[in-house]
Design a protein around this motif. Sequence first.
Motif, PDB file in Angstrom:
ATOM      1  N   LEU A 220     -12.622  58.522  17.500  1.00  0.00           N
ATOM      2  CA  LEU A 220     -12.238  58.552  18.908  1.00  0.00           C
ATOM      3  C   LEU A 220     -11.138  59.582  19.133  1.00  0.00           C
ATOM      4  O   LEU A 220     -11.007  60.148  20.185  1.00  0.00           O
ATOM      5  N   ARG A 246       0.838  62.482  18.134  1.00  0.00           N
ATOM      6  CA  ARG A 246       0.476  61.903  19.426  1.00  0.00           C
ATOM      7  C   ARG A 246       0.445  60.387  19.352  1.00  0.00           C
ATOM      8  O   ARG A 246       0.008  59.824  18.353  1.00  0.00           O
ATOM      9  N   LEU A 249      -1.872  54.361  23.332  1.00  0.00           N
ATOM     10  CA  LEU A 249      -1.880  52.904  23.504  1.00  0.00           C
ATOM     11  C   LEU A 249      -3.199  52.550  24.161  1.00  0.00           C
ATOM     12  O   LEU A 249      -3.509  53.081  25.222  1.00  0.00           O
ATOM     13  N   SER A 251      -5.958  53.566  23.425  1.00  0.00           N
ATOM     14  CA  SER A 251      -6.628  54.869  23.488  1.00  0.00           C
ATOM     15  C   SER A 251      -6.254  55.707  24.713  1.00  0.00           C
ATOM     16  O   SER A 251      -6.953  56.641  25.061  1.00  0.00           O
ATOM     17  N   HIS A 252      -5.121  55.402  25.336  1.00  0.00           N
ATOM     18  CA  HIS A 252      -4.602  56.268  26.393  1.00  0.00           C
ATOM     19  C   HIS A 252      -3.438  57.061  25.815  1.00  0.00           C
ATOM     20  O   HIS A 252      -2.508  56.481  25.258  1.00  0.00           O
ATOM     21  N   LEU A 253      -3.505  58.360  25.958  1.00  0.00           N
ATOM     22  CA  LEU A 253      -2.453  59.223  25.407  1.00  0.00           C
ATOM     23  C   LEU A 253      -1.120  58.924  26.074  1.00  0.00           C
ATOM     24  O   LEU A 253      -1.027  58.884  27.300  1.00  0.00           O
ATOM     25  N   GLN A 254      -0.092  58.695  25.262  1.00  0.00           N
ATOM     26  CA  GLN A 254       1.246  58.436  25.810  1.00  0.00           C
ATOM     27  C   GLN A 254       2.141  59.661  25.693  1.00  0.00           C
ATOM     28  O   GLN A 254       2.940  59.930  26.570  1.00  0.00           O
ATOM     29  N   PHE A 255       2.077  60.364  24.579  1.00  0.00           N
ATOM     30  CA  PHE A 255       2.801  61.627  24.505  1.00  0.00           C
ATOM     31  C   PHE A 255       2.254  62.480  23.388  1.00  0.00           C
ATOM     32  O   PHE A 255       1.596  61.986  22.470  1.00  0.00           O
ATOM     33  N   PRO A 362       2.976  52.298  31.352  1.00  0.00           N
ATOM     34  CA  PRO A 362       1.667  52.961  31.292  1.00  0.00           C
ATOM     35  C   PRO A 362       1.079  53.057  32.703  1.00  0.00           C
ATOM     36  O   PRO A 362       1.433  52.275  33.588  1.00  0.00           O
ATOM     37  N   ASP A 363       0.180  53.988  32.892  1.00  0.00           N
ATOM     38  CA  ASP A 363      -0.455  54.168  34.201  1.00  0.00           C
ATOM     39  C   ASP A 363      -1.168  52.884  34.651  1.00  0.00           C
ATOM     40  O   ASP A 363      -1.593  52.084  33.826  1.00  0.00           O
ATOM     41  N   THR A 365      -3.867  51.297  34.997  1.00  0.00           N
ATOM     42  CA  THR A 365      -5.297  51.311  34.678  1.00  0.00           C
ATOM     43  C   THR A 365      -5.974  49.976  34.942  1.00  0.00           C
ATOM     44  O   THR A 365      -7.187  49.888  34.923  1.00  0.00           O
TER      45      THR A 365
ATOM     46  N   MET B   1       7.019  55.969  28.447  1.00  0.00           N
ATOM     47  CA  MET B   1       5.643  56.213  28.047  1.00  0.00           C
ATOM     48  C   MET B   1       4.791  56.082  29.291  1.00  0.00           C
ATOM     49  O   MET B   1       5.152  55.402  30.190  1.00  0.00           O
ATOM     50  N   ALA B   2       3.652  56.678  29.230  1.00  0.00           N
ATOM     51  CA  ALA B   2       2.972  56.652  30.486  1.00  0.00           C
ATOM     52  C   ALA B   2       1.533  56.988  30.332  1.00  0.00           C
ATOM     53  O   ALA B   2       0.979  56.867  29.279  1.00  0.00           O
ATOM     54  N   ARG B   3       1.094  57.443  31.309  1.00  0.00           N
ATOM     55  CA  ARG B   3       0.027  58.387  31.476  1.00  0.00           C
ATOM     56  C   ARG B   3      -1.381  57.931  31.441  1.00  0.00           C
ATOM     57  O   ARG B   3      -1.723  56.846  31.768  1.00  0.00           O
ATOM     58  N   HIS B   4      -2.215  58.874  30.964  1.00  0.00           N
ATOM     59  CA  HIS B   4      -3.533  58.767  31.527  1.00  0.00           C
ATOM     60  C   HIS B   4      -4.616  58.566  30.496  1.00  0.00           C
ATOM     61  O   HIS B   4      -4.373  58.490  29.308  1.00  0.00           O
ATOM     62  N   GLN B   5      -5.801  58.501  30.995  1.00  0.00           N
ATOM     63  CA  GLN B   5      -6.950  58.204  30.162  1.00  0.00           C
ATOM     64  C   GLN B   5      -7.249  59.400  29.249  1.00  0.00           C
ATOM     65  O   GLN B   5      -7.062  60.520  29.627  1.00  0.00           O
ATOM     66  N   PRO B   6      -7.716  59.114  28.048  1.00  0.00           N
ATOM     67  CA  PRO B   6      -7.914  60.181  27.080  1.00  0.00           C
ATOM     68  C   PRO B   6      -9.016  61.149  27.503  1.00  0.00           C
ATOM     69  O   PRO B   6      -9.136  62.227  26.953  1.00  0.00           O
ATOM     70  N   ARG B  15     -14.444  64.247  20.370  1.00  0.00           N
ATOM     71  CA  ARG B  15     -15.609  63.404  20.617  1.00  0.00           C
ATOM     72  C   ARG B  15     -15.107  62.142  21.271  1.00  0.00           C
ATOM     73  O   ARG B  15     -14.134  61.556  20.844  1.00  0.00           O
TER      74      ARG B  15
END
Lengths: 500, 541
Positions: A220, A246, A249, A251-255, A362-363, A365, B1-6, B15
């Motif tokens: 992944l 990287r 969390l 599977s959402h990229l945090q940094f 986290p965003d 979601t 920490m934050a952010r978005h979908q991979p 992949r």
Amino acid sequence: MPALLFISILLIAACGLIYELIAGALASYLLGDSITQFSTIIGSYLFAMGIGSWLSRYISRGLVTQFIWIELMVAIFGGFSSSILFLTFAYTQGFRIILYFIVIAIGMLVGLEIPLLMRILKDRFEFRDVVAHVLTFDYLGALGASLLFPIVLVPQLGLVRSAVLFGIVNAAVALWGTFLFKDQLRSPQPLRVACLLVLTLLCGGMAGAKHVIAAADDSLYADEVIFAKDTRYQRIVLTRWRDDTRLFLNSHLQFSSRDEYRYHEALVHPGLAANSSARRVLVLGGGDGLAVREILKYPNIESITLVDLDRQMTDMFRSNDVLTKLNGGSLASPKLHVITADAFPWLEQSTDMFDFAIVDFPDPTNYSLGKLYTTAFYRLLAKHISANGMIVVQSTSPMFARQSYWTIVETLKQAGLQTFPYHTYVPSFGEWGFVLANAKGATYSPPRQLPKDLRFLTVSAIPELFEFPADMQPVAAEANRLNDQNLVRHYDREWRDISH
Amino acid sequence: MARHQPLAIFAMPKRSKPTQLSRREFLAATSAALIGLGMKTDKPIAGEFVNESFQLGHMLRDRTPFPAPTKKEKFAIVIVGGGMAGLSAAWQLERRSFRDFVLLEMDKQPGGNSRWGENDITAYPWAAHYVPVPNAKATLVRELFEEFGALKNGKWEERYLCFTPQERLFIHGRWQDGIEPAVGLTDRDREQFKRFDDLMQRFRASNNFTIPTQLGMDITQKPDIAALDRVSIAEWLQQQKLDSPYLRWYVDYACRDDYGAPASATSAWAGAHYYASREHEEKGPLTWPEGNGWIARRLIKKLDSYIRRNALVHRITKDKNRYRILAGDTEFTADSVIFAAPTFLAPYLIEGMPPALTKDLVYSPWLTANLTLDRLPREIGGTETAWDNVIYNSPSLGYIVANHQSIRQHEDRSVWTYYWALAERSPLESRRFLLEKDWNYWKEAILTDLARIHPDIRDCVSRLDIMRMGHAMIRPSVGFMFSDSRRALTRPHAGLERLFFANSDLSGISIFEEAQYRGVTAAQQALAIISGSQESTAPTA
């Protein structure tokens, strides 16, 4: 004697069907559209069985020996089929080719089994009994397998282990065959050794199944996984490629360590540097200690309270060498109080006051996270902020999720706060948004001085962060409320549009 | 920490799987889908029948002799029954600064259909669990909510409004948002839903459908609206050529949910009332972990000094101008009685009660269960648990998540309140069936129903308590809303002067707002009579 013989037939038949089901389930799982996958796989498999049956006419001598070799090949192909397919999917582009290759190979081998068996047995029994018995047990085995597969195998063992288990059954039948038909074998010893070798290999496969599953999961992520852990709250994964670390969390990229300084400097300094009288800072979320690292650059800050849900996050970022290098050991600072708690209820029971609060969740979601972006939450948070204190909220991307971003701004406004939206560019995320907020009547002007060792922000660049180009400008939005979480719906739609 | 979908373009992994499900989740989901059943386990599930009250009811019915009273007490007003109607009557008396009254509750805990329970996870309801956001016309309800801080300066407290996601429906093997079916509908079905909505819109515009119902009923009804009470809602749908199976399910569900009756046994007027009476000024409803127990709890706290618990009233007689009320070991005398207990009990308790008054009352039997979940079941398809979770074409009404209103981001455990109106057979047969079957039977029935949507439910539940209610709520049967006998209950009766009925039974609709309206109205009537005849206890306000 016939009973044991027929049990072998039953087992062989079960194995054959299991491999077919595994291929179908796996293809549905990985490629989607289960009707197409099952249809084409069953079709190819039956067709290959036909080829196998036709080819059986070319085998004329050493029937038992050939039969045992075929069993061993089925054991290997079938037993490792799902491992091979998972790894093929994870690491190559040729999944479909390998899938149909394996299905056809197993199909052909299985197609050879029954004709050969019948011919082996034709001299021992009446032909009509051979046909009747062999086919009866063949179909019985298929029934057993088709029930076993969904009820026991998939839930209890999973696809990788189920395949290996039936590979072992195939190899065991082969070994058993060397005893069953020993009067028809000239030299059974080499065959028995081969059977034992295949059995050993498959048992090894059983033991190693865990690694196959893990390896398939790792695919992944683009880079090498250096750490992965399932905590009570989330799956934490760290990856590394050269100097880039990287954090993901769920599977959402945090940094990304290459550019996180841009994010964290932009998060902390435009607000905190503007208030030289600030003494107490609150960080909600942010268990990675990277925001804390930035806060510690201010000697006037006397205490920092970090509230994070997941103890394993803060422990990891306090003890892991790679990570402490990233956050400069900020989580070990004597000024820091780490509190492991759910932020909303924690704020509700706390009486502490702060001069600056960093909201780094986290965003939004899902609706659980979305509660932390509501008017109710911001109203509660504002009660913990001193008269000229400020709040900063990480607020997703005003470019990719424009509606979501301005919804967060509107939510802060509806919670009775003044807002100062700004944004910056973080390469691994793209354009990223933040909102500063304070009580009505309080003032804010961008800082005229910054801590010395910043890598990204400059005093003259800060006012520009508050300028929004045409494609990120405000859009009409309604506040996100506990009883009407439109933010989660906007967010889901906007990021889905981008990723498709 | 934050952010978005991979999957976002800048952070796109080389992949990515076509689905966000983890492997384990996928296997769990496929196995469940492939076999359609969960693995049975031997995990023990504790539980029992709780809050049983029909034994007391049967004692009254069978005229079991009660011991003679040893104490005497005197009040201007005695309120019989501590459900929402009785509590509301007391609330009204207290607000008018009238203090010479007592409320007699047969149970150890007042609250009636707003009873609640509590464990180490959360409080949870036993029956009524929400109040639709009242509109501006619902003045009494708003008054009460202002008093309890749910309404401040015209704004509803956000934490008491049902959190997102509110409702979901399991239909055709998947969850959808909202309870109105949206999956698998043909254009014809959609057209019928549209037509149904238009009809309800027209009914709403008539102002005949209000909460409390009495207000709208007092306004002259157009012939076609008054005629609604003469057919069942199922027949009415047929007359309107509305035969979409989805629409019929939707209407039937509403009848079972609000009245415990199937559409075929519900007055079309009442069926239409469900849709035509509410215009929402805010996305709701109002709800709390303990359901309407939140209201009951506050009323009980405020009125505690007037409440007598474990005081089963077993006889009410009238001599001259005084009522004698026998409850437990005490004989109460009162100038006026507010009878807020379920109205069907009246003939067994009140001497001289004309039997014709209660002959048309039909009650729906119900079962509710509270399930303690030590872990949450896996969700099929990655949806989030809503507050109200309904199964299409199930005989049950689904379940409510008691800790849905939690402000936590993460919950490991939960309590689910499962509702089942036994509407398939006649009330009498269902009532008998309800009492006949043991706890184990109902536990299995409930778990089997839930296993359709949560295959691993048996692994999650550690306790399952069941409450059986033979007469859970009044049923607005065909003809009942506009019947003379229902109307008669709201008026004084010869021989029973100064006795006022006050249950929501009088409205034909068993909801909080009706109970409150009937309780408050009875209190006002009692006060008016008492202040007219008895200077010494005249209210000061």
